[in-house]
Motif scaffolding. Sequence first.
Motif, PDB file in Angstrom:
ATOM      1  N   ARG A 107       4.271   6.871   4.621  1.00 43.99           N
ATOM      2  CA  ARG A 107       4.773   6.092   3.482  1.00 43.99           C
ATOM      3  C   ARG A 107       3.887   4.861   3.320  1.00 43.99           C
ATOM      4  O   ARG A 107       3.173   4.482   4.252  1.00 43.99           O
ATOM      5  N   LEU A 108       3.966   4.241   2.179  1.00 41.20           N
ATOM      6  CA  LEU A 108       3.226   2.995   1.955  1.00 41.20           C
ATOM      7  C   LEU A 108       3.592   1.976   3.027  1.00 41.20           C
ATOM      8  O   LEU A 108       4.764   1.863   3.400  1.00 41.20           O
ATOM      9  N   GLY A 109       2.588   1.267   3.515  1.00 43.09           N
ATOM     10  CA  GLY A 109       2.828   0.243   4.522  1.00 43.09           C
ATOM     11  C   GLY A 109       2.666   0.754   5.943  1.00 43.09           C
ATOM     12  O   GLY A 109       2.542  -0.039   6.868  1.00 43.09           O
ATOM     13  N   ASP A 110       2.664   2.077   6.108  1.00 47.59           N
ATOM     14  CA  ASP A 110       2.443   2.633   7.457  1.00 47.59           C
ATOM     15  C   ASP A 110       1.020   2.324   7.922  1.00 47.59           C
ATOM     16  O   ASP A 110       0.090   2.292   7.115  1.00 47.59           O
ATOM     17  N   THR A 111       0.894   2.112   9.227  1.00 48.02           N
ATOM     18  CA  THR A 111      -0.429   1.952   9.816  1.00 48.02           C
ATOM     19  C   THR A 111      -0.828   3.283  10.446  1.00 48.02           C
ATOM     20  O   THR A 111      -0.022   3.907  11.141  1.00 48.02           O
ATOM     21  N   VAL A 112      -2.037   3.746  10.116  1.00 41.85           N
ATOM     22  CA  VAL A 112      -2.463   5.059  10.623  1.00 41.85           C
ATOM     23  C   VAL A 112      -3.740   4.914  11.440  1.00 41.85           C
ATOM     24  O   VAL A 112      -4.513   3.971  11.250  1.00 41.85           O
ATOM     25  N   GLN A 113      -3.945   5.858  12.347  1.00 41.88           N
ATOM     26  CA  GLN A 113      -5.201   5.986  13.085  1.00 41.88           C
ATOM     27  C   GLN A 113      -6.085   6.997  12.369  1.00 41.88           C
ATOM     28  O   GLN A 113      -5.576   7.855  11.643  1.00 41.88           O
ATOM     29  N   GLY A 121      -5.804  10.875  -2.243  1.00 38.40           N
ATOM     30  CA  GLY A 121      -4.781  10.165  -3.003  1.00 38.40           C
ATOM     31  C   GLY A 121      -4.317   8.861  -2.368  1.00 38.40           C
ATOM     32  O   GLY A 121      -3.748   8.011  -3.046  1.00 38.40           O
ATOM     33  N   TRP A 122      -4.553   8.684  -1.059  1.00 42.67           N
ATOM     34  CA  TRP A 122      -4.106   7.477  -0.379  1.00 42.67           C
ATOM     35  C   TRP A 122      -5.264   6.484  -0.227  1.00 42.67           C
ATOM     36  O   TRP A 122      -6.386   6.897   0.035  1.00 42.67           O
ATOM     37  N   VAL A 123      -4.950   5.207  -0.378  1.00 39.32           N
ATOM     38  CA  VAL A 123      -5.940   4.163  -0.131  1.00 39.32           C
ATOM     39  C   VAL A 123      -5.553   3.447   1.170  1.00 39.32           C
ATOM     40  O   VAL A 123      -4.422   2.979   1.308  1.00 39.32           O
ATOM     41  N   ILE A 124      -6.518   3.429   2.096  1.00 38.36           N
ATOM     42  CA  ILE A 124      -6.276   2.811   3.402  1.00 38.36           C
ATOM     43  C   ILE A 124      -6.997   1.474   3.450  1.00 38.36           C
ATOM     44  O   ILE A 124      -8.191   1.409   3.177  1.00 38.36           O
ATOM     45  N   GLY A 125      -6.264   0.401   3.720  1.00 37.64           N
ATOM     46  CA  GLY A 125      -6.898  -0.920   3.698  1.00 37.64           C
ATOM     47  C   GLY A 125      -6.373  -1.794   4.821  1.00 37.64           C
ATOM     48  O   GLY A 125      -5.831  -1.302   5.806  1.00 37.64           O
ATOM     49  N   ALA A 126      -6.522  -3.099   4.621  1.00 38.65           N
ATOM     50  CA  ALA A 126      -6.047  -4.051   5.621  1.00 38.65           C
ATOM     51  C   ALA A 126      -4.529  -4.198   5.496  1.00 38.65           C
ATOM     52  O   ALA A 126      -3.968  -4.034   4.428  1.00 38.65           O
ATOM     53  N   ALA A 127      -3.891  -4.515   6.593  1.00 46.06           N
ATOM     54  CA  ALA A 127      -2.431  -4.530   6.646  1.00 46.06           C
ATOM     55  C   ALA A 127      -1.808  -5.502   5.650  1.00 46.06           C
ATOM     56  O   ALA A 127      -0.711  -5.288   5.147  1.00 46.06           O
ATOM     57  N   ALA A 132       1.796   1.711 -10.337  1.00 46.70           N
ATOM     58  CA  ALA A 132       0.446   1.784 -10.896  1.00 46.70           C
ATOM     59  C   ALA A 132       0.086   3.194 -11.365  1.00 46.70           C
ATOM     60  O   ALA A 132      -0.703   3.365 -12.294  1.00 46.70           O
ATOM     61  N   SER A 133       0.659   4.235 -10.730  1.00 53.91           N
ATOM     62  CA  SER A 133       0.353   5.585 -11.188  1.00 53.91           C
ATOM     63  C   SER A 133       1.634   6.282 -11.664  1.00 53.91           C
ATOM     64  O   SER A 133       1.726   7.492 -11.677  1.00 53.91           O
ATOM     65  N   ALA A 134       2.623   5.485 -12.095  1.00 49.70           N
ATOM     66  CA  ALA A 134       3.837   6.041 -12.706  1.00 49.70           C
ATOM     67  C   ALA A 134       3.651   6.034 -14.221  1.00 49.70           C
ATOM     68  O   ALA A 134       2.652   5.553 -14.734  1.00 49.70           O
ATOM     69  N   LYS A 135       4.643   6.568 -14.945  1.00 43.96           N
ATOM     70  CA  LYS A 135       4.541   6.553 -16.407  1.00 43.96           C
ATOM     71  C   LYS A 135       4.541   5.135 -16.942  1.00 43.96           C
ATOM     72  O   LYS A 135       3.817   4.800 -17.856  1.00 43.96           O
ATOM     73  N   VAL A 136       5.415   4.284 -16.358  1.00 40.08           N
ATOM     74  CA  VAL A 136       5.480   2.881 -16.773  1.00 40.08           C
ATOM     75  C   VAL A 136       4.816   2.055 -15.689  1.00 40.08           C
ATOM     76  O   VAL A 136       5.164   2.159 -14.520  1.00 40.08           O
ATOM     77  N   ARG A 137       3.820   1.248 -16.086  1.00 45.70           N
ATOM     78  CA  ARG A 137       2.954   0.635 -15.083  1.00 45.70           C
ATOM     79  C   ARG A 137       3.272  -0.824 -14.786  1.00 45.70           C
ATOM     80  O   ARG A 137       2.864  -1.331 -13.753  1.00 45.70           O
ATOM     81  N   THR A 138       3.955  -1.489 -15.709  1.00 47.98           N
ATOM     82  CA  THR A 138       4.229  -2.916 -15.478  1.00 47.98           C
ATOM     83  C   THR A 138       5.687  -3.231 -15.789  1.00 47.98           C
ATOM     84  O   THR A 138       6.345  -2.521 -16.545  1.00 47.98           O
ATOM     85  N   SER A 143      -1.954   1.942  -1.067  1.00 49.10           N
ATOM     86  CA  SER A 143      -1.499   2.500  -2.342  1.00 49.10           C
ATOM     87  C   SER A 143      -1.699   4.007  -2.339  1.00 49.10           C
ATOM     88  O   SER A 143      -2.424   4.549  -1.496  1.00 49.10           O
ATOM     89  N   VAL A 144      -1.019   4.654  -3.280  1.00 45.30           N
ATOM     90  CA  VAL A 144      -1.121   6.103  -3.372  1.00 45.30           C
ATOM     91  C   VAL A 144      -1.112   6.487  -4.851  1.00 45.30           C
ATOM     92  O   VAL A 144      -0.454   5.831  -5.665  1.00 45.30           O
ATOM     93  N   ASP A 145      -1.875   7.517  -5.167  1.00 46.38           N
ATOM     94  CA  ASP A 145      -1.980   7.977  -6.552  1.00 46.38           C
ATOM     95  C   ASP A 145      -1.010   9.148  -6.757  1.00 46.38           C
ATOM     96  O   ASP A 145      -1.282  10.276  -6.350  1.00 46.38           O
ATOM     97  N   ASN A 146       0.134   8.852  -7.388  1.00 47.92           N
ATOM     98  CA  ASN A 146       1.150   9.893  -7.619  1.00 47.92           C
ATOM     99  C   ASN A 146       0.581  11.094  -8.364  1.00 47.92           C
ATOM    100  O   ASN A 146       0.931  12.239  -8.090  1.00 47.92           O
TER     101      ASN A 146
END
Lengths: 516, 516
Positions: free
Chosen positions: B464-470, B498-504, B298-304, B436-439
Amino acid sequence: MQQPTLHVRRVGIDTWRENVAYLHRDCPVVRAEGFQALSKVTVQANGEVISAVLNVVDDERIVPPCDLGLSEEAFRRLGVAEGHTARIEHAEPPPSIAALRRKIAGERLGRDDLHAVMADIAGARYSKIELAAFVVATNQYELDRDEVLHLTEAMIAAGRRIDWRADLGHAPVVDKHCIGGIPGNRTSMLVVPIVTAHGMRCPKTSSRAITSPAGTADTMEVMAEVELPMDRLQAIVRQTGGCIAWGGTADLSPADDILISVERPLAIDSPGQMVASILSKKIAAGSTHLVLDIPVGASAKVRTMPEAQRLKRLFEYVAGRLGLQLEVMVTDGQQPIGRGIGPLLEARDVMQVLRNDPMAPQDLRQKALWLAGRMIEFDPDVRGGEGWHLARDILESGRALAQMEALIEAQGRRTPPAPAPLMFDVLAPTAGTLVSVDNLRLARIARLSGAPQVPEAGLDLAVRLGDTVQAGQLLYRLHARFEADLAFARQLAEADNGWVIGAATSVTPPLGSGGR
Amino acid sequence: MQQPTLHVRRVGIDTWRENVAYLHRDCPVVRAEGFQALSKVTVQANGEVISAVLNVVDDERIVPPCDLGLSEEAFRRLGVAEGHTARIEHAEPPPSIAALRRKIAGERLGRDDLHAVMADIAGARYSKIELAAFVVATNQYELDRDEVLHLTEAMIAAGRRIDWRADLGHAPVVDKHCIGGIPGNRTSMLVVPIVTAHGMRCPKTSSRAITSPAGTADTMEVMAEVELPMDRLQAIVRQTGGCIAWGGTADLSPADDILISVERPLAIDSPGQMVASILSKKIAAGSTHLVLDIPVGASAKVRTMPEAQRLKRLFEYVAGRLGLQLEVMVTDGQQPIGRGIGPLLEARDVMQVLRNDPMAPQDLRQKALWLAGRMIEFDPDVRGGEGWHLARDILESGRALAQMEALIEAQGRRTPPAPAPLMFDVLAPTAGTLVSVDNLRLARIARLSGAPQVPEAGLDLAVRLGDTVQAGQLLYRLHARFEADLAFARQLAEADNGWVIGAATSVTPPLGSGGR
């Protein structure tokens, strides 16, 4: 990382409209900030901020390591004294660059986008590269008519706008404009004396030649001062009803001037840009009524009638939305108007018409009367169809000549230069009828002869389309001050003199009703 | 009009790749020729001719009235001594401008057109404005695939082309390239030691960071010299089979370098331009086989994925026609590769992988093995599917590390800088899963911290993406040398880390098979 204190130093380099900042390679700021040549920077001093392009300098005579050099334009814009302390930083891209990128990607821009872009351009926050990108991305038919409307509006908003009501009351402020491309064609210098003699207000500002051999300002300058400060210009208009001045100093639609500096080297002049450029300048100059001349011909800017009609409708749409009364006239652009091409020769044609000289070029006279007649019909007291007759009466009675003399006196009379000392006659290589002429070629030959820098240089036409010539008969005479110029112009004319000689029956009839 | 004799004077201004000529306003040539600031001119001396842009100077310390000043670039290109006589004239537009205008008008360009344009660009005969016009007019999908092919071919033809056969015989010359946009991702520094340890030839030249926090050349430079003259570079390749050097001095596809100087400020990177740029550089550098990495996110040069497939086909078409063996790999571009972002931190990641350190970032290791494996399969003696295993064996046995040490020794070992003295920890504001993360955001924060100018600056990822954080757990650590840099980077990270924290459950699965 605290920046060392930098002191402003004026660097006497005229970069035209580009702000350039000069830093010595050994200046600690260059390394610390990671500046490179052509980095975009902001310079701050005394609460003022300007954008600039960075040039890295290796010569202490230009900028010592702890000075911040500024080009003439940048120094003027920043407006602090030499020696004043200043800061320099990497520039963030101007806010409207996001809109520019969307336009490059082919999207439609809204009103606010275009206002933001024009404000940034007028504020000198676009680099040449960004300007060129805008010009190319809005080229051809890339702008729809509402985008053109908003672009025009935004160009006006980004500069000064003259309000003549304090000087002229609510009388119409009339103007005429030709989209250009036809050599000669100095109708403005006839139209202004005629309509102001009729009592109308016509404060005409014109450009100098850029790619042509003469502009109205260059031609008027043969006889009068044209570089007038705004307060003098307003006084002259109050006194005489008009003026024929150079418009370059007035800060009217400044974004347009900046865009033109990029459009010109690219030879881009798309319909949308042309409409926005012309109408923004006229509205900013306070015009309420405009007659617009669109010449059509194979070597004119507009080459076909459908193209002219399409352009006409776009002009009418934008003018209508912005409250400008507009009359578009599509005219014959197949050949030059008048005989002379070059400032002095064109001024001679104009004065012959004003003096009712029987030798005066009739095509120039007729076209000027016809345009002036339409302008006079903007007068609510004039009946439709009467304009031409009124214009002719003003011209034939000598009132137009007297009015021209009054304008010249008011602006400041200049002594015209002596005629060019060097001449060369370009002759018909074969007998036949003149079936077409290349306007661009004639303009180029006239420029090589020295026009407009040398006002007496240019060429003087002896023939018109449809004329039958003998081999060896004069087509036109080159005029030059310098041998080298004459030799260049002659060389070009000898390779191709611009006229096509053919059988009598192949002459194209003039286009539209306008040209005659 | 005979020009007075002008003498060449070097003006110590670095205008980057632009030729600038400086004339004093009182120089008789300025008036006689009608030169204005920014006129395009040609300068002739000793049989050499260059194009330049004119700057008019008011300060005799920069250029006295009878001297012709030349910027560093122009002086170098003209190649005569100071004091040599020279002539200056209005420049005719370069011959290929007619083709440029046709492209602006939306027409298709032919092979000869594109060769002419690239030759003029490489010869520095295009102004910045004309360059920008070319870039915008060939943007998006304005070039069809044959135009891209001819553009690539023309870019190669306009510069030098290295032939490795004298050094390497007919063995494949392999290379890998990533289209960019993903921070970290220093796979080249692993791939080159692995494939050269396998006995392949991989003379890798890389760029420095331009808009990113580190390029391969910047990262290698932490440990070794990278600015190598061509003869040294060839000797190193003969000795070791490869190199990891900076490619900026080699005159390979010089038109591409010039176009990039305009594409970058406009942030234009269209498919056609990207394909021509990358393939022209690789073919000019003598590569016969290439693995190309296209990260998608999503935040790379090529998005799809469809966009990646379309780009892949264009690369394949052009490479195929030009005889380059190409393997395109579409990879996961959702997040940075490796932990460090910034030259020193990325070099640390690379060395951890080479040393088989259990702390080494596994994503970087896996991706490098996967790319190196595909390159090894270019070897005719290797069976399809064996490449990855061979690459892993080379890495695990320490042969890749030994080969890297050999490369460093051959290029010239440098002492890495000390770690950054200043740090700041960016913490998770809330508990949850990283979705997600904004490169681009991470890259910008790393740049503000000082990278790549300060090699030890940057940021070090702890998640990394998918990690669960406190809430309060470390996301990444900023590294900086200077307080002001740290403050800027911290400010940006605090506004948005730059990081989006959401539901697992909302984590996007990795794209394609490439990233893992």
